[in-house]
Design a protein around this motif. Structure first.
Motif, short mmCIF file in Angstrom:
data_model
loop_
_atom_site.label_atom_id
_atom_site.label_comp_id
_atom_site.label_asym_id
_atom_site.label_seq_id
_atom_site.Cartn_x
_atom_site.Cartn_y
_atom_site.Cartn_z
N UNK A 109 13.48 -8.71 6.68
CA UNK A 109 14.13 -7.50 6.20
C UNK A 109 14.13 -6.43 7.28
N UNK A 159 13.52 11.61 4.41
CA UNK A 159 13.17 11.00 3.12
C UNK A 159 12.26 9.79 3.32
N UNK A 160 12.51 9.01 4.38
CA UNK A 160 11.76 7.76 4.51
C UNK A 160 10.62 7.83 5.52
N UNK A 246 17.80 2.84 0.90
CA UNK A 246 17.64 1.70 0.01
C UNK A 246 16.54 0.76 0.54
N UNK A 248 13.96 1.51 2.33
CA UNK A 248 12.61 2.07 2.20
C UNK A 248 12.16 2.16 0.75
N UNK A 249 13.10 2.32 -0.18
CA UNK A 249 12.68 2.55 -1.56
C UNK A 249 12.81 1.32 -2.44
N UNK A 250 13.72 0.40 -2.09
CA UNK A 250 13.82 -0.84 -2.87
C UNK A 250 13.34 -1.98 -1.98
N UNK A 252 9.82 -4.67 -0.85
CA UNK A 252 8.99 -5.69 -1.45
C UNK A 252 8.34 -5.12 -2.71
N UNK A 315 6.74 -3.54 5.97
CA UNK A 315 7.25 -2.99 4.72
C UNK A 315 7.63 -1.52 4.88
N UNK A 316 6.87 -0.78 5.66
CA UNK A 316 7.19 0.63 5.89
C UNK A 316 7.24 0.91 7.39
N UNK A 319 6.51 4.72 9.51
CA UNK A 319 5.27 5.48 9.44
C UNK A 319 4.68 5.75 10.81
N UNK B 20 12.17 9.11 -3.58
CA UNK B 20 11.89 8.39 -2.34
C UNK B 20 10.43 8.55 -1.94
N UNK B 21 9.91 9.78 -2.08
CA UNK B 21 8.52 10.01 -1.69
C UNK B 21 7.59 9.06 -2.43
N UNK B 23 8.36 6.21 -3.79
CA UNK B 23 8.64 4.78 -3.70
C UNK B 23 8.38 4.18 -2.33
N UNK B 24 8.26 5.05 -1.32
CA UNK B 24 8.00 4.52 0.01
C UNK B 24 6.57 4.01 0.08
N UNK B 25 6.39 2.84 0.69
CA UNK B 25 5.04 2.28 0.82
C UNK B 25 4.23 3.10 1.82
N UNK B 27 1.30 3.95 4.83
CA UNK B 27 1.00 3.31 6.11
C UNK B 27 0.07 2.11 5.93
N UNK B 111 18.29 -9.74 -2.04
CA UNK B 111 18.46 -8.83 -0.91
C UNK B 111 19.91 -8.87 -0.41
#
Lengths: 358, 358, 358, 358, 358
Positions: A109, A159-160, A246, A248-250, A252, A315-316, A319, B20-21, B23-25, B27, B111
């Motif tokens: 991803x 946002x992300x 999308x 970042x928020x949707x 895993x 996944x993120x 950061x 978004x805040x 839902x983001x994973x 660090x 996906x």
């Protein structure tokens, strides 16, 4: 916007060529390349797991000491039975395939996203070059469009990306940095609230669309058909922004990350206790290894740990982890690029190279 | 359409940046991030499997009690033999690879679909900006086109998403919500019946095509070539709708889902009985673990269960599961967007920012 | 063409929304959803394997009976030795990974193909809308183009889909169904023979290209540039047709399918004989299970069987299997669509909604 | 060019529909389909491995005979020890995953390449239809362009496909076949030599570009903008040619193919010796099986062998293996197509169907 | 630029057809093909691992000798215990799946990158053909554009490829090679320093954009709309350059490469010691094998080593490894191509073939 200009000055280590030299992997064939990879600290496996390693070995020795010096005979027998039980069952936890799935999916991803990440350069270049040259209002229009493009980019990545959010905690900080004007700030502060939930980035893209419409009405495009082409490029940019959010928020499912973490650490706990006490007692040499140098049993656990870490970083990716995309550096690049590209409007090859043909 | 406007007001937790805040994973590198993931309830592993967990442990203890206090000597011997038989064979069920295949395939399809999901914004923007500005009938045409785009979107997603179907159980409910007019409702009710099986969404897209044709005939496009370009964008939107329905209806084969469910639950049943009774009898400590704390044997089963669940969620992502795409929220967004984009037609940068250049 | 119209009327279960409701998978989270999946018959695992199951258990009991009541002491010893030998070696057949590879590859190809499958709608819409409105010969030209598009589609899918081949065994049957005219039939029958091997679909696409050229020469396109755009859309359609045939004829190697079938059924044979006779003799209860309820050993085999079946269905998705693409339904849809889209040429929004603005 | 025409006449088995019927896989659900797959010889597993099978069984029986009748007691003991040693270690060779990786990667590359393979039809069609109709020099220009397209295709595939190289060993053979003219041959023979290393296909594409430029200068395009569009289509064709060569020359690393071959054949050797002599001695029946019918142990090896073969076929799909792409047939098709498409220039619907509307 | 021309002359082995003949893999079906693969040295497995092989066997024999002739009884016992301990645990290191993941991911990224690698041909061709023919300044403009395209390509690949960096260590070396002019060098040396961090390639692309703008202002494009199309092609080229750098600098995480290297070499160490001493003592024949011919145990390790090597080569494909992309050869090709394509501007079919129609 002088403030911004000085703010975005990068230091030596951020000069692109220097960056690239240090980030390219060395050749595969050779002892030197191997060593230069193994001895690297930044973003290394050592940096990632040294704390876990410390805790793990601490606990391991503690258990060894308790077993040897604290427990009585009954306790020892129970411990040996427990160790055997753990040893037998540790193989039945099928960690590997689940981890593979998690990390592979997360990395794929990430790679897919990296190619879809929206850039500001194409939008700005296209708009700049599609206008008639030498319009009196040209430089202003172009500068405003470039600034808004960067603004939409920032509002998307705020946002992300936590580091960018720290850099620009609110809209006023963007004004201080010279990226938005007073009037724009007031408008932006009115959206994304309880009463008007339009995302801010969309607001800015609306402005850009209106600026294009105005340019079309005022006949600023060199050709009429350029208008819709520029709109199309902007829509692609917008889609890129949407995909980033999308991604970042949707991402895993949380439950999957939890499951993987729980399973890996449980496995670690089991390997702490699981030790072949019987085999160890056959020979002093092996006893020392089993009790004090559990490299082979622990290695498996650390392979899992490292792997889990990759997945979680993937996944993120916005950061502050070592392998993350450096969004603040990206931001500076986009600001610089927007200046450069906007200046293309009034620049001329002659100014640069003198009279052509040379 | 005031009704709709109020109906689609989102509450605080739906403001995009807030969403978004949360839902983001977090660090990857840090104890805190790890904990904040593990302690989350919404969409968590615990929420997914606590019922199964309860049933599993209930049955496990029941079997332990029956074995220890109910069975006579012969029964005990039979049970021990059965437990050994299960223990031996439990490894021969190769659940993992089949599950991996199922979940991986389902997630990858999901996906892929997420990037193909049709959006209304591009179609509307393109049509709005390709028209001549300041036409007297312009705002009405644009408003109607935007409304029809949203309508086609709704009629597509009603087919695949149960929550949206609950929101709009029939065509009349769409009229009540102000999304369609009386006349349109009558036309829509006539299709998708025994005598005329054209899908409703296609009907609406036909109207949009006719509206474009009319706009072309009445010379409303700023440039003639805009007409076919707008048609092309609409065809892409239509293809997106078609793909969404194809995704939901031509998905993983039912037999595969059945096979995976049967195999996973059979595995669970086998692990319930499979217990190393002999080993347990060697030491009280281990006996307690084997009889009452079957963490390691059950863990494997729950890993399978969680994994199975991901796959099943991914097979139908438009439902009401926690990780599903929130189609009703998406619907509200599309309605809001359509208002905003249609209003671009009559808006002006000057209205917003006052006299340009600033 | 009245014949065709009546012929393509679909019955209730083919109304799109009804179809979709019954084909969407239920929610993952809930006992009900689980049951509704497990109890489904159409396209189910039970329907797929009940015959194999019957044969398998029949043989299993036969062997049990022979072992217990037919064989003498020497025979029994030989049987026990053979059973042990099979039991030991059954694990060394690495069926799983090969099956995974086969089914995964076949399914991924299928999913990729599903998005590339050519549709007639875009070609027809594009041609219809790119013409000048209100041409006197317009409706005839448009009707002919739409018919030829459907014809090219049929001639392509006749090659790969047996049900469609049964529906239209020869060119004359297409004329009977009203899809081609006398003259066209004569021309089509002359190709794909020993002397002229041009594929028939290509012939029809040539006609469509010529019709476009003629339309361009007679100045029927609203804009000159529409001509090449329409050609491009048609070329994409043609490529889609070519890909469909390539998919069906250059698929998984035969040898791979043979290898997988042989390995799976050999595995089944081995599990029939492999039984732990020694363990069984320790306790009557287990003996009954081993001899008469071989759920666990057989389960593995049926998992393989089901999986093999998915792969084989995915290799030829245009056949009559339950999970196959219903090509005859698709055909009816394309015929209906072509009527609808061709009628767009002479339709008008006013005819539908009365005087605009409403 | 009469020579070419007769040369490219295909025989019955190459009529497209006949080809497709015999190449489509049968339905999955049914005993008949299963048998018709298993009994196929062309491209079958039997054809692939019968020689290896013969050698393997020959060696197997030889070893059995040596063990039973040649070796003395000491030799027998050594053999038994060696057999046990091999049996134990044969499982530790992890062949499967490496093979999976190799074959999967090779097949996926192949499938990806199949959709990227360049076709001549689009380039020719586009050029033919973008010209003004009824130009006096039109048919000649079009014929030359079509011929050059086919020529560029041949020069590309000669590089990667041995059968095509055998068909056209040098440039003069192309002239004999009527594909190039004297003048062109002289020019082509001058490149790809020590002094001028431009690839020949690029040379031909340059000619095509110049022909397009000339057509533009002489105002032969129906619309000026057609020129660049046709150039774009040609560039895509060129890229397709380049990708084909890149695919064939920058493929799986040689070392990987070597590693896989070595590992698989070593595994075969080990299974030849590895036999459970002890178990065999327990019972005459099993002894016969172990010594003379090593189906189960050898099956694993043959699964590997077959799989290895798929991978190797996929690495070079332009050769003469059964599952390879039939490049010479493809060549004939492209030649025929180029005639047909070039003739579109001067053809007319009226010529075919008589006076329209019918 | 005579210097460059002579510099880029390739020797025989670089003639494209010769290259392709030697790089295409042989047919799969045949003993000869198999041998010709196995006996190849360039890029072979032997070349890759012969050093490691030497070290491994050296150490292996050393340990054997120490065990047999150096150690006393106690030492021997300890050694045997250690060997047993290693043998038991060597299987628990799950190297395979992690390696698979690493190499697969690296290779897939590489294949994806190979199709995205930017080429100069399309940009140059497009610009050359979009200009009006026979402009007096045409050849100069075209030559400059072509040169700058190559320059941007070089500046991009210098960043990622060490061999190219060796070839052109600084900007002055580019001037010496005749690729840039004095003036351009001065400008390029001013960027990528502490004060101006614009990447050099972007600088050159800016010049190209300005040259296009100038060409548009001076009305050099045959059609006005060609301008933006050429810009679009250039933007795609730029994106390709950016992706190449992104690929090289944002690649597999370092920690992953470290983890894989550590695990594989640890596995090697363990297999060095792990030997079945007990089994060996049962028979002299086996003892010799265990002590001196450890083919089977070591094979596994070398499979891992080879595999690891593929992954590492794939991570940095622009280096000097045997399977790497030969960037310096690529550079020469691009220089040659740019000459050829720029010359298209003033060339004519008549010059080549004499009077048309033939």
């Amino acid at each position: 916007m002088n403030v911004t200009k000085s703010q975005v000055l990068r230091n030596v280590s951020e000069v692109p060529s220097v960056l690239a030299f240090s980030q390219t992997a060395p050749d595969a064939g050779g002892f030197g390349g191997c060593m230069s990879i193994l001895l690297r600290w930044k973003g290394s496996i050592y940096k990632t797991i040294w704390k876990d390693l410390l805790v793990y070995y601490g606990l391991y020795y503690l258990i060894t000491i308790i077993h040897n010096y604290v427990l009585d005979e009954d306790g020892k027998r129970a411990f040996v039975a427990l160790a055997k039980y753990c040893l037998k069952n540790s193989n039945s936890i099928n960690v590997m395939i689940m981890l593979t799935f998690f990390t592979t999916t997360a990395l794929h991803r990430l790679f897919a996203m990296q190619t879809m990440i929206p850039g500001t350069a194409k939008v700005i270049t296209f708009f700049v070059l599609s206008l008639k040259p030498n319009l009196p209002e040209g430089p202003i229009v172009v500068e405003q469009f470039a600034r808004w493009t960067v603004l939409a980019w920032i509002l998307t990545f705020r946002v992300v990306s936590k580091p960018l959010r720290t850099m620009f905690p609110d809209i006023i900080s963007l004004q201080v940095a010279g990226i938005i004007k007073e009037k724009e700030r007031l408008l932006l502060e009115r959206v994304e609230t309880e009463r008007n939930k339009t995302p801010r980035a969309l607001m800015v893209i609306d402005w850009m669309l209106l600026l294009m419409k105005e340019s079309s009405v005022h006949n600023r495009f060199a050709e009429k058909s350029n208008y819709l082409k520029a709109v199309e490029v902007l829509m692609t940019f917008k889609k890129g922004c949407g995909n980033t959010i999308k991604f970042a928020t949707k991402n895993m499912p949380y439950a999957l990350i939890q499951a993987v973490i729980i399973v890996v650490y449980t496995y670690g706990l089991v390997t702490l206790i699981a030790r072949n006490v019987e085999e160890a007692s056959s020979c002093v040499f092996v006893e020392v290894i089993v009790n004090y140098i559990p490299i082979i049993p622990s290695m498996q656990f650390f392979v899992f740990l490292v792997w889990l870490n990759f997945g979680r970083v993937a996944v993120n990716p916005f950061g502050t982890d070592d392998d993350d995309i450096d969004v603040t550096l990206l931001f500076k690049t986009h600001v610089q690029d927007s200046f450069r590209l906007a200046s293309l409007y009034s620049q001329d090859l002659e100014q640069i190279f003198g009279q052509m043909p040379q």
